[in-house]
Design a protein around this motif. Structure first.
Motif, PDB file in Angstrom:
ATOM      1  N   ASP A 220       0.828  -1.203   0.000  1.00 13.24           N
ATOM      2  CA  ASP A 220       0.000   0.000   0.000  1.00 13.24           C
ATOM      3  C   ASP A 220       0.866   1.258   0.000  1.00 13.24           C
ATOM      4  N   LEU A 221       1.933   1.237   0.771  1.00 13.70           N
ATOM      5  CA  LEU A 221       2.846   2.375   0.808  1.00 13.70           C
ATOM      6  C   LEU A 221       3.502   2.571  -0.563  1.00 13.70           C
ATOM      7  N   ARG A 222       3.918   1.471  -1.150  1.00 17.86           N
ATOM      8  CA  ARG A 222       4.568   1.497  -2.452  1.00 17.86           C
ATOM      9  C   ARG A 222       3.638   2.060  -3.522  1.00 17.86           C
ATOM     10  N   VAL A 223       2.398   1.589  -3.530  1.00 13.69           N
ATOM     11  CA  VAL A 223       1.419   2.057  -4.508  1.00 13.69           C
ATOM     12  C   VAL A 223       1.182   3.554  -4.354  1.00 13.69           C
ATOM     13  N   GLY A 224       1.142   4.010  -3.097  1.00  9.72           N
ATOM     14  CA  GLY A 224       0.838   5.407  -2.855  1.00  9.72           C
ATOM     15  C   GLY A 224       1.971   6.362  -3.146  1.00  9.72           C
ATOM     16  N   LEU A 225       3.225   5.941  -2.929  1.00  8.66           N
ATOM     17  CA  LEU A 225       4.337   6.887  -2.986  1.00  8.66           C
ATOM     18  C   LEU A 225       5.359   6.630  -4.091  1.00  8.66           C
ATOM     19  N   LEU A 226       5.494   5.395  -4.570  1.00  6.84           N
ATOM     20  CA  LEU A 226       6.502   5.120  -5.592  1.00  6.84           C
ATOM     21  C   LEU A 226       6.311   5.935  -6.872  1.00  6.84           C
ATOM     22  N   PRO A 227       5.078   6.218  -7.322  1.00  9.85           N
ATOM     23  CA  PRO A 227       4.936   7.039  -8.538  1.00  9.85           C
ATOM     24  C   PRO A 227       5.639   8.394  -8.435  1.00  9.85           C
ATOM     25  N   ASN A 228       5.789   8.904  -7.214  1.00  4.47           N
ATOM     26  CA  ASN A 228       6.463  10.181  -7.040  1.00  4.47           C
ATOM     27  C   ASN A 228       7.951  10.096  -7.389  1.00  4.47           C
ATOM     28  N   PHE A 229       8.466   8.878  -7.462  1.00  6.22           N
ATOM     29  CA  PHE A 229       9.862   8.671  -7.838  1.00  6.22           C
ATOM     30  C   PHE A 229       9.998   8.261  -9.304  1.00  6.22           C
ATOM     31  N   GLY A 230       8.877   8.248 -10.020  1.00  7.50           N
ATOM     32  CA  GLY A 230       8.949   8.054 -11.468  1.00  7.50           C
ATOM     33  C   GLY A 230       8.513   6.716 -11.993  1.00  7.50           C
ATOM     34  N   ILE A 231       7.988   5.822 -11.127  1.00  8.87           N
ATOM     35  CA  ILE A 231       7.565   4.499 -11.597  1.00  8.87           C
ATOM     36  C   ILE A 231       6.123   4.246 -11.202  1.00  8.87           C
ATOM     37  N   VAL A 232       5.316   3.985 -12.205  1.00 14.47           N
ATOM     38  CA  VAL A 232       3.939   3.537 -11.990  1.00 14.47           C
ATOM     39  C   VAL A 232       3.892   2.091 -12.449  1.00 14.47           C
ATOM     40  N   GLN A 233       3.675   1.168 -11.517  1.00 16.29           N
ATOM     41  CA  GLN A 233       3.836  -0.256 -11.815  1.00 16.29           C
ATOM     42  C   GLN A 233       2.675  -1.084 -11.292  1.00 16.29           C
ATOM     43  N   ASN A 234       2.600  -2.303 -11.765  1.00 18.89           N
ATOM     44  CA  ASN A 234       1.632  -3.280 -11.270  1.00 18.89           C
ATOM     45  C   ASN A 234       2.377  -4.586 -11.036  1.00 18.89           C
ATOM     46  N   GLU A 235       2.546  -4.938  -9.761  1.00 17.67           N
ATOM     47  CA  GLU A 235       3.317  -6.120  -9.376  1.00 17.67           C
ATOM     48  C   GLU A 235       4.708  -6.108  -9.991  1.00 17.67           C
ATOM     49  N   GLY A 236       5.277  -4.917 -10.073  1.00 13.48           N
ATOM     50  CA  GLY A 236       6.634  -4.778 -10.568  1.00 13.48           C
ATOM     51  C   GLY A 236       6.751  -4.618 -12.069  1.00 13.48           C
TER      52      GLY A 236
END
Length: 522
Positions: A226-242
């Motif tokens: 949940d944390l990854r889904v919420g914040l990782l896009p801010n670092f440039g990656i929008v992903q689904n199960e990697g």
């Protein structure tokens, strides 16, 4: 016994056998002796089936819920329930398939695309398309009106093994993280626009304790995912199960420099106790219990914080997309409005025709209302403008009240939630304003990382084998990197090399092949 008597006894047995076979052919099997192809009840004499599903922690036992009681009264079909919450359900589902101790029906099943293909091809889940055509007019109408829907739930072997839900709510189209508005106001703080400003905000929350709660938790989430889904896009990656696409090229997220930057940032938060240090071990119940001590969190404020007046939700704004040192584009994840894997009928079900009719009702307007709103007069009511209004009872919030009788609150169940359905929501201006927030602050920046595809049986089997070790290793290392058990800079290359040895290049190739086939259909 003489030969004539023996002859007539033999003929009697043959006639009975032929008659029995004939009746079975005409009625669809001995299960359908009292089956009604249209109208209700579905069966004249009550039958009992076994259902397995994922029950939300805020729901009572399913047999106590008004939805299931009303469905039993309508259809004459009752169930024995095998339910569990969150991770326990996932384990129970996997065990059911592995041991072949299958329920008759998976409902609220959270079946993955891989599970549909794997267990459908093995014959553990039965094909539904012929049953739909003959006995499920509401599902058939939905498929006829949405050709792309049928394509998205049909596996490569041409079969439909699981039924979906359709959800057009803005809040279902993208993940949301929430902010403690009263704390922001007390500090005179603004919404952050960058990850560095986000860090400074979390630091202020910890130091100033604006809620005067003592052991404040600046940032928490139910799970690392949940944390990854919420914040990782801010670092440039929008992903689904990697997995994600860069142009038309499939990439693997967990070895990218942007993900390394995300891990480094999260380790910084963890070391300074700005990130909940119990996030890797707490249960759902423990997570929710932290509500009044949290600043930023990953579930709805009415669940996390708790309040009786729905308007209080407007005190908890959504966290906006942000930029970072490695990414200057605001973005977030876009989900499809088609949610696959909500229900499936197994090979052990003696009444598939009756079961598909039970499921079909859920795709009608009445069935969706029962699934999502529950019992009129207890969990919702209609106002003079023909709008539905959620009720609050016994000191519970509207969400908690709703969940007492509506499985669609907290569980991924089959239903059709259209824009027209949401347009009839009255009495809760807060949710309509939250829809506007999402449409203004998140939807413009949303992107779909990877389309909904199915893999061939061979591809899926190979992916399942690869992901078992890959995902296990990745989750262990993610936790170690964030907590500092493994220093990122010193062990990153070894981590990437290990993932490559476990087969991430082959995993990407398999996803690329499925993506290329999907492109050909567009």
């Amino acid at each position: 016994m003489n030969r004539k008597s023996s002859f007539w006894m033999l003929m009697t047995v043959i006639v009975i056998a032929i008659t029995g076979c004939s009746n079975a052919d005409e009625t669809g099997g001995d299960t359908l002796a009292t089956f009604n192809e249209t109208g209700y009840p579905i069966v004249e004499e009550p039958i009992t089936l076994e259902m397995m599903g994922k029950r939300s922690p805020i729901q009572p036992e399913w047999g106590e819920m008004g939805f299931f009681q009303d469905m039993e009264a309508l259809t004459n079909i009752q169930f024995d329930y095998r339910t569990a919450t969150n991770e326990d359900f996932v384990q129970n589902k996997q065990l059911a398939f592995a041991s072949l101790e299958l329920p008759d029906l998976f409902y609220g099943a959270d079946l993955t695309a891989g599970e549909e293909v794997d267990y459908g091809s093995q014959g553990l889940l039965i094909p539904l398309e012929d049953l739909i055509a003959q006995y499920a007019p509401h599902i058939q109408q939905l498929l006829d009106e949405n050709p792309e829907l049928e394509a998205s739930i049909t596996t490569p072997d041409g079969h439909i093994y699981a039924l979906p839900a359709l959800d057009q709510a803005p809040t279902s189209k993208t993940p949301i993280m929430w902010m403690n508005g009263p704390w922001l106001q007390a500090m005179g703080a603004e919404k952050p626009a960058t990850m560095e400003a986000f860090y400074e905000l979390l630091k202020r929350i910890k130091e100033e304790d604006p809620g005067n709660v003592g052991e404040v938790i600046p940032l928490t989430a139910n799970t690392p995912a949940d944390l990854r889904v919420g914040l990782l896009p801010n670092f440039g990656i929008v992903q689904n199960e990697g997995i994600y696409t860069d142009g038309d090229v499939v990439e693997y997220a967990w070895v990218q420099d942007e993900f390394k930057a995300y891990l480094t940032y999260m380790n910084r938060l963890y070391e300074e106790e700005l990130l909940d240090n119990e996030m890797f071990s707490h249960t759902w119940e423990q997570f929710v219990a932290k509500g009044d001590r949290t600043g930023i969190f990953s579930t709805w404020p009415i669940v996390q914080v708790g309040f009786e007046d729905p308007a209080d939700a407007l005190n908890y704004p959504i966290l906006p997309p942000m930029t970072s040192e490695v990414n200057d584009i605001k973005q977030t994840i876009e989900y499809s409005e088609v949610f696959r894997g909500r229900a499936a009928i197994t090979k052990d079900n003696p009444h598939p025709e009756a079961t598909i009719r039970w499921l079909d009702y859920l795709y009608s307007e009445e069935g969706t209302i029962l699934s999502r709103l529950g019992i009129e007069g207890e969990t919702y009511e209609w106002n003079e403008d023909d709008q539905w209004i959620l009720l609050s009872q016994d000191g519970l919030s509207t969400t908690e009240t709703n969940a007492q009788h509506a499985p669609g609150v907290g569980t991924s169940v089959p239903m059709v939630l259209t824009e027209a359905f949401y347009s009839k929501e009255g009495g809760n201006s807060a949710i309509l304003e939250i829809y506007e927030w999402v449409n203004e602050e998140l939807i413009p920046y949303a992107k779909m990382p990877y389309p909904q595809v199915y893999f061939t049986v061979e591809e899926q089997q190979r992916i399942s084998m690869l992901k078992t070790d890959i995902d296990s290793y990745f989750e262990q290392m993610e936790a170690k990197f964030i907590t500092g058990a493994q220093p990122i800079d010193e062990t990153w290359d070894e981590y990437v090399e290990t993932l490559q040895q476990l087969g991430i290049d082959e995993l990407v190739e398999l996803n690329q092949a499925a993506y290329d086939r999907w492109l050909e259909t567009q």
